[in-house]
Design a protein around this motif. Structure first.
Motif, PDB file in Angstrom:
ATOM      1  N   TYR A 102       0.855  -1.214   0.107  1.00  0.00           N
ATOM      2  CA  TYR A 102       0.057   0.184   0.374  1.00  0.00           C
ATOM      3  C   TYR A 102       0.524   0.707   0.168  1.00  0.00           C
ATOM      4  O   TYR A 102       1.638   1.450   0.131  1.00  0.00           O
ATOM      5  N   GLY A 103      -0.078   2.588  -0.614  1.00  0.00           N
ATOM      6  CA  GLY A 103       0.876   3.368  -0.172  1.00  0.00           C
ATOM      7  C   GLY A 103       0.308   4.380   0.685  1.00  0.00           C
ATOM      8  O   GLY A 103       0.080   3.822   1.519  1.00  0.00           O
ATOM      9  N   SER A 108      -0.592   0.181  -3.572  1.00  0.00           N
ATOM     10  CA  SER A 108      -0.260   0.911  -4.809  1.00  0.00           C
ATOM     11  C   SER A 108       0.230  -0.016  -6.118  1.00  0.00           C
ATOM     12  O   SER A 108       0.423  -0.815  -5.963  1.00  0.00           O
ATOM     13  N   THR A 110       1.476   0.715  -8.268  1.00  0.00           N
ATOM     14  CA  THR A 110       3.048   0.422  -8.044  1.00  0.00           C
ATOM     15  C   THR A 110       3.775  -0.383  -7.831  1.00  0.00           C
ATOM     16  O   THR A 110       4.645  -2.117  -8.381  1.00  0.00           O
ATOM     17  N   LYS A 111       3.448  -0.503  -6.362  1.00  0.00           N
ATOM     18  CA  LYS A 111       4.132  -2.137  -5.588  1.00  0.00           C
ATOM     19  C   LYS A 111       3.447  -3.078  -6.490  1.00  0.00           C
ATOM     20  O   LYS A 111       3.769  -4.513  -6.433  1.00  0.00           O
TER      21      LYS A 111
END
Length: 187
Positions: A102-103, A108, A110-111
């Motif tokens: 998570y962001g 996220s 991207t993650k």
């Protein structure tokens, strides 16, 4: 950079710009009319659409003007529960993957892409981006669903958790305080 208010002022002060914008808007609306009328006709649904669209127009207009009253206590309660559910899912995903996926406020992308395509070595899923016409790697809901179907053992508990989080996180947006107008109505 120009101030957004200045840009808006220029737009509304320039009659030529204003007419050009409205002309494009009308032309696109007309083009879409032809496309969607043909689709409805080809699917044998045009008569149904024409019969029901007109009857829905007045109630929808009324909702737009007057809105739907919101029980703020229930809205806040539901928002808190959805947020708590998302945090629980994030914690479970971290336990299962060993990673913080998570962001600042949500999972996220991207993650997720790094986890799915680099860590798990699953084939990267791509989407054609209409605006630019290019393909980009994605970890959106459709990509996760495709991977879950092809690799059920790899994504066993993780895939459904990702999808559940995405769904609950999207629902949270509808319960956010800024979705309700100052008069307590949702429009």
């Amino acid at each position: 950079f120009k101030d957004p208010d200045e840009i808006a002022k220029d737009f509304y002060n320039s009659q030529d710009t204003f007419y050009r914008y409205n002309g494009k808007d009308a032309a696109v609306t007309r083009e879409l009319y032809d496309i969607y009328t043909k689709r409805l006709s080809d699917q044998g649904r045009l008569e149904f659409y024409l019969q029901h669209y007109g009857t829905l127009l007045a109630p929808l207009h009324g909702l737009q003007l007057h809105g739907i009253p919101v029980d703020d206590h229930k809205r806040r309660y539901r928002l808190a529960h959805l947020a708590a559910d998302c945090i629980e899912i994030q914690d479970r995903l971290e336990t299962l993957t060993g990673l913080q996926l998570y962001g600042k406020s949500s999972l996220s992308n991207t993650k997720l892409k790094t986890y799915l395509y680099d860590t798990l070595k699953l084939p990267a899923q791509e989407r054609q981006r209409k605006a630019r016409g290019e393909k980009t790697t994605t970890a959106d809901e459709l990509a996760v669903r495709k991977l879950m179907l092809k690799y059920p053992k790899v994504l066993g508990e993780i895939g459904p958790l990702i999808l559940t989080h995405k769904r609950k996180d999207k629902l949270r947006e509808f319960y956010a305080e800024d979705r309700v107008d100052p008069d307590g109505y949702f429009r």
